[in-house]
Design a protein around this motif. Structure first.
Motif, mmCIF file in Angstrom:
data_model
loop_
_atom_site.group_PDB
_atom_site.id
_atom_site.type_symbol
_atom_site.label_atom_id
_atom_site.label_comp_id
_atom_site.label_asym_id
_atom_site.label_seq_id
_atom_site.Cartn_x
_atom_site.Cartn_y
_atom_site.Cartn_z
ATOM 1 N N LEU A 1 -21.544 -20.451 -34.541
ATOM 2 C CA LEU A 1 -21.221 -20.365 -33.121
ATOM 3 C C LEU A 1 -19.936 -19.559 -32.914
ATOM 4 C CD1 LEU A 1 -22.011 -21.213 -30.263
ATOM 5 C CD2 LEU A 1 -20.602 -23.257 -30.580
ATOM 6 N N GLY A 2 -18.953 -19.766 -33.781
ATOM 7 C CA GLY A 2 -17.713 -19.010 -33.671
ATOM 8 C C GLY A 2 -17.915 -17.525 -33.915
ATOM 9 N N GLU A 3 -18.798 -17.202 -34.830
ATOM 10 C CA GLU A 3 -19.039 -15.804 -35.176
ATOM 11 C C GLU A 3 -19.972 -15.105 -34.191
ATOM 12 O OE1 GLU A 3 -21.092 -13.408 -38.869
ATOM 13 O OE2 GLU A 3 -20.043 -15.273 -39.287
ATOM 14 N N ASN A 4 -20.985 -15.822 -33.692
ATOM 15 C CA ASN A 4 -22.029 -15.195 -32.879
ATOM 16 C C ASN A 4 -22.224 -15.824 -31.508
ATOM 17 O OD1 ASN A 4 -22.981 -13.403 -35.042
ATOM 18 N ND2 ASN A 4 -23.631 -15.307 -36.009
ATOM 19 N N GLY A 5 -21.334 -16.702 -31.090
ATOM 20 C CA GLY A 5 -21.529 -17.421 -29.836
ATOM 21 C C GLY A 5 -21.593 -16.538 -28.614
ATOM 22 N N ASP A 6 -21.000 -15.350 -28.688
ATOM 23 C CA ASP A 6 -21.031 -14.450 -27.533
ATOM 24 C C ASP A 6 -22.448 -14.044 -27.165
ATOM 25 O OD1 ASP A 6 -21.062 -13.061 -30.006
ATOM 26 O OD2 ASP A 6 -20.529 -11.186 -28.986
ATOM 27 N N VAL A 7 -23.350 -13.963 -28.148
ATOM 28 C CA VAL A 7 -24.722 -13.557 -27.828
ATOM 29 C C VAL A 7 -25.458 -14.644 -27.045
ATOM 30 C CG1 VAL A 7 -24.895 -12.014 -29.809
ATOM 31 C CG2 VAL A 7 -25.750 -14.357 -30.010
ATOM 32 N N LEU A 8 -25.004 -15.890 -27.157
ATOM 33 C CA LEU A 8 -25.620 -16.966 -26.396
ATOM 34 C C LEU A 8 -25.039 -17.061 -24.994
ATOM 35 C CD1 LEU A 8 -25.741 -19.829 -29.041
ATOM 36 C CD2 LEU A 8 -27.536 -18.229 -28.415
ATOM 37 N N GLN A 9 -23.765 -16.800 -24.857
ATOM 38 C CA GLN A 9 -23.097 -16.987 -23.576
ATOM 39 C C GLN A 9 -23.192 -15.771 -22.665
ATOM 40 O OE1 GLN A 9 -19.058 -18.206 -23.903
ATOM 41 N NE2 GLN A 9 -18.843 -18.620 -21.738
ATOM 42 N N PHE A 10 -23.059 -14.595 -23.227
ATOM 43 C CA PHE A 10 -23.020 -13.383 -22.411
ATOM 44 C C PHE A 10 -24.290 -12.577 -22.618
ATOM 45 C CE2 PHE A 10 -18.618 -14.341 -23.690
ATOM 46 C CZ PHE A 10 -18.144 -14.714 -22.443
ATOM 47 N N SER A 11 -25.107 -12.522 -21.597
ATOM 48 C CA SER A 11 -26.360 -11.788 -21.672
ATOM 49 C C SER A 11 -26.581 -11.066 -20.353
ATOM 50 C CB SER A 11 -27.523 -12.738 -21.945
ATOM 51 O OG SER A 11 -28.737 -12.037 -21.883
ATOM 52 N N ASP A 12 -27.099 -9.867 -20.428
ATOM 53 C CA ASP A 12 -27.388 -9.127 -19.207
ATOM 54 C C ASP A 12 -28.818 -9.380 -18.725
ATOM 55 O OD1 ASP A 12 -28.840 -7.763 -21.086
ATOM 56 O OD2 ASP A 12 -27.733 -5.892 -20.905
ATOM 57 N N GLY A 13 -29.537 -10.257 -19.381
ATOM 58 C CA GLY A 13 -30.880 -10.630 -18.955
ATOM 59 C C GLY A 13 -31.983 -9.736 -19.493
ATOM 60 N N ARG A 14 -31.617 -8.681 -20.192
ATOM 61 C CA ARG A 14 -32.648 -7.796 -20.749
ATOM 62 C C ARG A 14 -33.244 -8.414 -22.008
ATOM 63 N NH1 ARG A 14 -29.911 -2.390 -22.001
ATOM 64 N NH2 ARG A 14 -28.282 -3.841 -22.578
ATOM 65 N N PRO A 15 -34.543 -8.189 -22.228
ATOM 66 C CA PRO A 15 -35.158 -8.690 -23.466
ATOM 67 C C PRO A 15 -34.525 -8.025 -24.691
ATOM 68 C CG PRO A 15 -36.826 -7.871 -21.931
ATOM 69 C CD PRO A 15 -35.493 -7.505 -21.369
ATOM 70 N N ARG A 16 -34.432 -8.765 -25.748
ATOM 71 C CA ARG A 16 -33.859 -8.258 -26.990
ATOM 72 C C ARG A 16 -34.984 -8.060 -28.015
ATOM 73 N NH1 ARG A 16 -29.867 -7.097 -24.344
ATOM 74 N NH2 ARG A 16 -28.136 -8.493 -24.048
ATOM 75 N N SER A 17 -34.729 -7.187 -28.965
ATOM 76 C CA SER A 17 -35.689 -6.992 -30.056
ATOM 77 C C SER A 17 -34.905 -6.651 -31.313
ATOM 78 C CB SER A 17 -36.680 -5.870 -29.715
ATOM 79 O OG SER A 17 -35.983 -4.653 -29.544
ATOM 80 N N GLY A 18 -35.577 -6.707 -32.426
ATOM 81 C CA GLY A 18 -34.966 -6.340 -33.694
ATOM 82 C C GLY A 18 -33.825 -7.235 -34.100
ATOM 83 N N ARG A 19 -32.759 -6.613 -34.607
ATOM 84 C CA ARG A 19 -31.613 -7.374 -35.101
ATOM 85 C C ARG A 19 -30.912 -8.172 -34.010
ATOM 86 N NH1 ARG A 19 -28.069 -3.610 -38.890
ATOM 87 N NH2 ARG A 19 -28.417 -2.182 -37.174
ATOM 88 N N ALA A 20 -30.849 -7.620 -32.801
ATOM 89 C CA ALA A 20 -30.189 -8.336 -31.702
ATOM 90 C C ALA A 20 -30.937 -9.639 -31.390
ATOM 91 C CB ALA A 20 -30.119 -7.452 -30.456
ATOM 92 N N GLN A 21 -32.264 -9.571 -31.381
ATOM 93 C CA GLN A 21 -33.060 -10.769 -31.121
ATOM 94 C C GLN A 21 -32.912 -11.767 -32.265
ATOM 95 O OE1 GLN A 21 -37.308 -10.223 -31.053
ATOM 96 N NE2 GLN A 21 -37.614 -12.012 -29.767
#
Length: 147
Positions: free
Chosen positions: A57-77
């Motif tokens: 959560l400390g390393e990757n928590g930003d991907v859970l909290q901040f999202s522009d609503g666009r679908p993700r794919s690949g490594r981002a997903q």
């Protein structure tokens, strides 16, 4: 007819945790029973799971909290899915660990995860299996709705 506004990232996370934490808790408790760990080994393993989730959560928590609503794919997903999964397992492990230590559960992200108030806490704290045994029977962790 207007479409409803999408949930905020935090509301989506809470909704996800409402479903994922009880499932992860039951899975973890079942595995601990199958492995036959002693109480001390189970506590150490649960503590490690919760700590790994905190690190993720400390390393990757930003991907859970901040999202522009666009679908993700690949490594981002993959990063979002892995972080959310590790978070749910960590909250479930923390709830089980708290129960092994004689508490009802834990609060995380505005929700309570652990043994519902209707369950006799003496049964959770006693017995040879303690909280791990109750969790495997489906009473843990359950989320208590907050007002």
């Amino acid at each position: 007819m207007r479409q409803p506004e999408p949930l905020s990232a935090i509301a989506e996370l809470r909704l996800f945790l409402d479903f994922a934490v009880p499932l992860c808790g039951a899975d973890i408790a079942c595995k601990l029973r199958q492995w036959g760990h002693s109480r001390e080994e189970a506590e150490n393993w649960l503590r490690g799971e919760a700590e790994r989730a905190g690190g993720s959560l400390g390393e990757n928590g930003d991907v859970l909290q901040f999202s522009d609503g666009r679908p993700r794919s690949g490594r981002a997903q993959d990063r979002v899915v892995r972080t959310a999964s590790e978070l749910a397992r960590g909250v479930a492990a923390a709830a089980l660990l708290a129960q092994l230590e004689g508490k009802r559960g834990v609060e995380a992200f505005g929700g309570f995860y652990g043994v519902p108030a209707a369950v006799d806490t003496a049964r959770v704290q006693g017995g040879e299996d303690g909280a791990v045994g109750d969790a495997a029977r489906g009473t843990c962790p359950a989320r208590k709705p907050v007002a």
